[in-house]
Scaffold this active site. Structure first.
Site, PDB file in Angstrom:
ATOM      1  N   GLN A 162      36.485  47.929  48.837  1.00  0.00           N
ATOM      2  CA  GLN A 162      35.511  48.122  47.753  1.00  0.00           C
ATOM      3  C   GLN A 162      34.380  47.098  47.857  1.00  0.00           C
ATOM      4  O   GLN A 162      33.199  47.426  47.692  1.00  0.00           O
ATOM      5  CB  GLN A 162      36.216  47.992  46.401  1.00  0.00           C
ATOM      6  CG  GLN A 162      35.266  47.918  45.214  1.00  0.00           C
ATOM      7  CD  GLN A 162      35.984  47.927  43.887  1.00  0.00           C
ATOM      8  OE1 GLN A 162      36.368  48.986  43.396  1.00  0.00           O
ATOM      9  NE2 GLN A 162      36.178  46.761  43.271  1.00  0.00           N
ATOM     10  N   HIS A 201      41.252  38.087  37.005  1.00  0.00           N
ATOM     11  CA  HIS A 201      39.963  38.465  36.411  1.00  0.00           C
ATOM     12  C   HIS A 201      39.314  37.253  35.738  1.00  0.00           C
ATOM     13  O   HIS A 201      38.092  37.096  35.801  1.00  0.00           O
ATOM     14  CB  HIS A 201      40.150  39.543  35.336  1.00  0.00           C
ATOM     15  CG  HIS A 201      40.587  40.867  35.849  1.00  0.00           C
ATOM     16  ND1 HIS A 201      41.849  41.366  35.661  1.00  0.00           N
ATOM     17  CD2 HIS A 201      39.913  41.815  36.541  1.00  0.00           C
ATOM     18  CE1 HIS A 201      41.935  42.566  36.198  1.00  0.00           C
ATOM     19  NE2 HIS A 201      40.782  42.866  36.742  1.00  0.00           N
ATOM     20  N   GLU A 215      37.929  39.720  46.153  1.00  0.00           N
ATOM     21  CA  GLU A 215      38.308  40.046  47.538  1.00  0.00           C
ATOM     22  C   GLU A 215      39.578  40.882  47.605  1.00  0.00           C
ATOM     23  O   GLU A 215      39.894  41.460  48.642  1.00  0.00           O
ATOM     24  CB  GLU A 215      38.501  38.754  48.337  1.00  0.00           C
ATOM     25  CG  GLU A 215      37.195  38.042  48.628  1.00  0.00           C
ATOM     26  CD  GLU A 215      37.343  36.861  49.559  1.00  0.00           C
ATOM     27  OE1 GLU A 215      36.308  36.314  49.962  1.00  0.00           O
ATOM     28  OE2 GLU A 215      38.497  36.466  49.880  1.00  0.00           O
ATOM     29  N   LYS A 216      40.322  40.930  46.513  1.00  0.00           N
ATOM     30  CA  LYS A 216      41.563  41.716  46.491  1.00  0.00           C
ATOM     31  C   LYS A 216      41.295  43.168  46.904  1.00  0.00           C
ATOM     32  O   LYS A 216      42.050  43.751  47.666  1.00  0.00           O
ATOM     33  CB  LYS A 216      42.160  41.625  45.085  1.00  0.00           C
ATOM     34  CG  LYS A 216      43.082  42.718  44.685  1.00  0.00           C
ATOM     35  CD  LYS A 216      44.493  42.387  45.027  1.00  0.00           C
ATOM     36  CE  LYS A 216      45.500  43.368  44.487  1.00  0.00           C
ATOM     37  NZ  LYS A 216      45.038  44.692  44.189  1.00  0.00           N
ATOM     38  N   MET A 241      37.947  47.016  34.975  1.00  0.00           N
ATOM     39  CA  MET A 241      38.490  48.156  34.233  1.00  0.00           C
ATOM     40  C   MET A 241      39.422  47.645  33.128  1.00  0.00           C
ATOM     41  O   MET A 241      40.258  48.399  32.621  1.00  0.00           O
ATOM     42  CB  MET A 241      39.220  49.105  35.183  1.00  0.00           C
ATOM     43  CG  MET A 241      38.258  49.721  36.198  1.00  0.00           C
ATOM     44  SD  MET A 241      38.801  51.296  36.847  1.00  0.00           S
ATOM     45  CE  MET A 241      40.369  50.826  37.539  1.00  0.00           C
ATOM     46  N   ARG A 300      48.259  46.417  37.979  1.00  0.00           N
ATOM     47  CA  ARG A 300      49.385  47.330  38.198  1.00  0.00           C
ATOM     48  C   ARG A 300      50.711  46.591  38.384  1.00  0.00           C
ATOM     49  O   ARG A 300      51.761  47.218  38.371  1.00  0.00           O
ATOM     50  CB  ARG A 300      49.105  48.224  39.404  1.00  0.00           C
ATOM     51  CG  ARG A 300      47.989  49.230  39.149  1.00  0.00           C
ATOM     52  CD  ARG A 300      47.814  50.182  40.306  1.00  0.00           C
ATOM     53  NE  ARG A 300      46.865  51.256  40.002  1.00  0.00           N
ATOM     54  CZ  ARG A 300      45.548  51.174  40.157  1.00  0.00           C
ATOM     55  NH1 ARG A 300      45.013  50.054  40.615  1.00  0.00           N
ATOM     56  NH2 ARG A 300      44.765  52.186  39.863  1.00  0.00           N
TER      57      ARG A 300
HETATM   58  O1  PAF Z   1      37.603  46.906  40.850  1.00  0.00           O
HETATM   59  C1  PAF Z   1      37.581  47.539  39.773  1.00  0.00           C
HETATM   60  O2  PAF Z   1      38.209  47.162  38.761  1.00  0.00           O
HETATM   61  C2  PAF Z   1      36.758  48.824  39.669  1.00  0.00           C
HETATM   62  O3  PAF Z   1      36.833  49.556  40.838  1.00  0.00           O
HETATM   63  C3  PAF Z   1      35.299  48.577  39.264  1.00  0.00           C
HETATM   64  C4  PAF Z   1      34.539  47.792  40.311  1.00  0.00           C
HETATM   65  C5  PAF Z   1      35.246  47.850  37.928  1.00  0.00           C
HETATM   66  C6  PAF Z   1      34.573  49.926  39.082  1.00  0.00           C
HETATM   67  O4  PAF Z   1      35.176  50.694  38.087  1.00  0.00           O
END
Ligand code: PAF
Length: 277
Positions: free
Chosen positions: A158, A34, A153-154, A27, A193
């Protein structure tokens, strides 16, 4: 490295590659955590003979259950593109909301796996969140045509949700590659965040990695959960539990476990997790 803004342009670029790509969905508001995911995506592409690494940057409105959180979410595309280029990405796909969710078209929400609805963790504290995540991830997989994707993994729940969603698709499913959480020197897991934490809130938040370290040393689930609760006493805790690492249901003996925490420090909600043995 290219920055691609719409779906047709992406399809053209993808068709020019010698094989399907590896996707790193984000995002934006990218940080060193990242960058590690992008480097992993580029490495997976090289090693697997794929057509390159694409990083998507899209703040997906359908996964936010708090409009304030969505409005506040940082948008830093220029800096993000520089980080992606530096980490070896071949393209950044940064679509508009209209490109992802065209007016008049319904973008399906895939059937949610149990791990998205039953654990009582992120599913309970962020109602609707995983429906939005699965919707956007399925759409990103469809428009990129990627056959592998890297997730951190954070966001442990998800990761399990996306894995379950793709494994339900059998051979059509995208291969999900997990990448370890990147931490700052003080132990706090990197997150977009974290920039909202005051120095005091950040100091308080360090209870989270300390709690996870104590859980790892606990011999029984109850003992580990008690140690985490003790460590997190200064924060507003939503959950601090030990669960089956894959289903996120209650621990089953002999299977891997995971300690998972969600807690607020100041006005910022943080999540983190670590292995439990
Ligand atoms: O982990 C994230 O940043 C979001 O949930 C993702 C996987 C890009 C989906 O919008």
């Amino acid at each position: 490295m290219e920055v691609i803004r719409d779906v047709a342009e992406l399809a053209k670029w993808t068709a020019s590659r010698r094989a399907p790509t590896v996707l790193v969905p984000t995002m934006g508001a990218l940080h060193a955590g990242h960058a590690a995911l992008v480097a992993r995506g580029a490495e997976e592409s090289r090693a697997g003979g794929w057509g390159g690494c694409v990083v998507s940057v899209f703040v997906n409105p359908t996964q936010f259950n708090d409009p304030g959180d969505l409005a506040r979410y940082p948008r830093t595309l220029e800096a993000d593109a520089a980080i992606c280029a530096g980490a070896g990405a071949d393209a950044v796909f940064a679509p508009s909301e209209e490109a992802m969710y065209p007016r008049g078209e319904t973008v399906a929400v895939p059937a949610l796996p149990k791990v998205a609805t039953e654990p009582g963790l992120e599913d309970a504290f962020r109602p609707g969140h995983f429906a939005g995540v699965c919707q956007v991830v399925a759409r990103l997989f469809a428009v990129t045509g990627s056959r592998a994707a890297v997730f951190g993994e954070k966001d442990w729940q998800q990761l399990q949700v996306v894995r379950a969603m793709e494994s339900a698709r059998g051979p059509a499913g995208v291969r999900i590659v997990a990448h370890a959480t990147v931490r700052d020197a003080d132990g706090l897991a990197m997150s977009s965040r974290n920039r909202f934490l005051s120095p005091e809130a950040r100091r308080m938040a360090l209870a989270i990695p300390r709690a996870l370290a104590r859980a790892r040393g606990g011999s029984a689930v109850e003992e580990a959960e008690r140690a985490m609760a003790e460590e997190l006493a200064g924060l507003r805790v939503e959950y601090a539990v030990v669960r089956d690492a894959e289903t996120l249901g209650p621990m089953v003996s002999g299977r891997p476990g995971r300690a998972l925490v969600a807690a607020w420090s100041g006005g910022t909600r943080l999540i983190d997790n670590g292995p439990w043995t």
